[in-house]
Design a protein around this motif. Structure first.
Motif, PDB file in Angstrom:
ATOM      1  N   TYR A  39     -14.204 -31.624 -12.458  1.00  0.00           N
ATOM      2  CA  TYR A  39     -15.621 -31.986 -12.428  1.00  0.00           C
ATOM      3  C   TYR A  39     -16.314 -31.425 -11.192  1.00  0.00           C
ATOM      4  O   TYR A  39     -17.467 -30.985 -11.259  1.00  0.00           O
ATOM      5  N   ALA A  53     -19.334 -28.745 -11.428  1.00  0.00           N
ATOM      6  CA  ALA A  53     -20.610 -29.087 -10.792  1.00  0.00           C
ATOM      7  C   ALA A  53     -20.984 -28.058  -9.731  1.00  0.00           C
ATOM      8  O   ALA A  53     -22.155 -27.693  -9.586  1.00  0.00           O
ATOM      9  N   GLY A  85     -22.717 -25.046 -10.879  1.00  0.00           N
ATOM     10  CA  GLY A  85     -24.053 -25.280 -11.388  1.00  0.00           C
ATOM     11  C   GLY A  85     -24.095 -25.590 -12.873  1.00  0.00           C
ATOM     12  O   GLY A  85     -25.162 -25.589 -13.470  1.00  0.00           O
ATOM     13  N   ASN A  86     -22.955 -25.838 -13.463  1.00  0.00           N
ATOM     14  CA  ASN A  86     -22.910 -26.163 -14.889  1.00  0.00           C
ATOM     15  C   ASN A  86     -23.249 -27.635 -15.111  1.00  0.00           C
ATOM     16  O   ASN A  86     -23.075 -28.470 -14.227  1.00  0.00           O
ATOM     17  N   ASN A  87     -23.702 -27.922 -16.312  1.00  0.00           N
ATOM     18  CA  ASN A  87     -24.067 -29.292 -16.670  1.00  0.00           C
ATOM     19  C   ASN A  87     -22.794 -30.084 -16.988  1.00  0.00           C
ATOM     20  O   ASN A  87     -22.004 -29.695 -17.838  1.00  0.00           O
ATOM     21  N   LEU A  88     -22.605 -31.200 -16.310  1.00  0.00           N
ATOM     22  CA  LEU A  88     -21.417 -32.023 -16.525  1.00  0.00           C
ATOM     23  C   LEU A  88     -21.402 -32.671 -17.896  1.00  0.00           C
ATOM     24  O   LEU A  88     -20.345 -33.041 -18.406  1.00  0.00           O
ATOM     25  N   ASP A  89     -22.560 -32.806 -18.522  1.00  0.00           N
ATOM     26  CA  ASP A  89     -22.622 -33.433 -19.843  1.00  0.00           C
ATOM     27  C   ASP A  89     -21.981 -32.562 -20.917  1.00  0.00           C
ATOM     28  O   ASP A  89     -21.614 -33.050 -21.979  1.00  0.00           O
ATOM     29  N   LYS A  90     -21.863 -31.266 -20.642  1.00  0.00           N
ATOM     30  CA  LYS A  90     -21.289 -30.370 -21.635  1.00  0.00           C
ATOM     31  C   LYS A  90     -19.755 -30.301 -21.563  1.00  0.00           C
ATOM     32  O   LYS A  90     -19.144 -29.600 -22.348  1.00  0.00           O
TER      33      LYS A  90
END
Length: 102
Positions: A25, A29, A32-37
């Motif tokens: 995680y 993060a 810069g990626n979305n953690l929801d994905k």
């Protein structure tokens, strides 16, 4: 040997499982990626009560069998351990195949 196996399992659960997940995680993060994905883990908890009760009963039976042999590892205790493990496997397999406790 018993304290070593218990300590090892506790370490695995408290460190070996969460640390790689947290690192994953943090890296995602930081990029810069979305953690929801991120992939979510879905757990099948059907039969968890049966499995928990079975494991606790096995622990009680193992401690009782060790006490009955006066805390001495001998052929009698080895045979009891083998039989208890065999019974445990049969019950688990039958439970998963038939789905009785699910």
């Amino acid at each position: 040997a018993i304290s070593s196996s218990i300590g090892s399992n506790v370490f695995d659960i408290l460190v070996g499982l969460p640390v790689p997940t947290i690192i994953k995680y943090i890296v995602v993060a930081a990029q810069g990626n979305n953690l929801d994905k991120l992939a979510r883990w879905n757990f099948d908890t059907a039969g968890i009560v049966f499995d928990t009760v079975l494991l606790l009963m096995m622990v009680a039976l193992i401690v009782t069998s060790i006490m009955l042999t006066n805390w001495v590892l001998n052929i009698k205790l080895g045979t009891m351990m083998f039989l208890l493990y065999f019974i445990f496997l049969v019950v688990c397999i039958l439970n998963k195949v038939t789905g009785v406790a699910a």
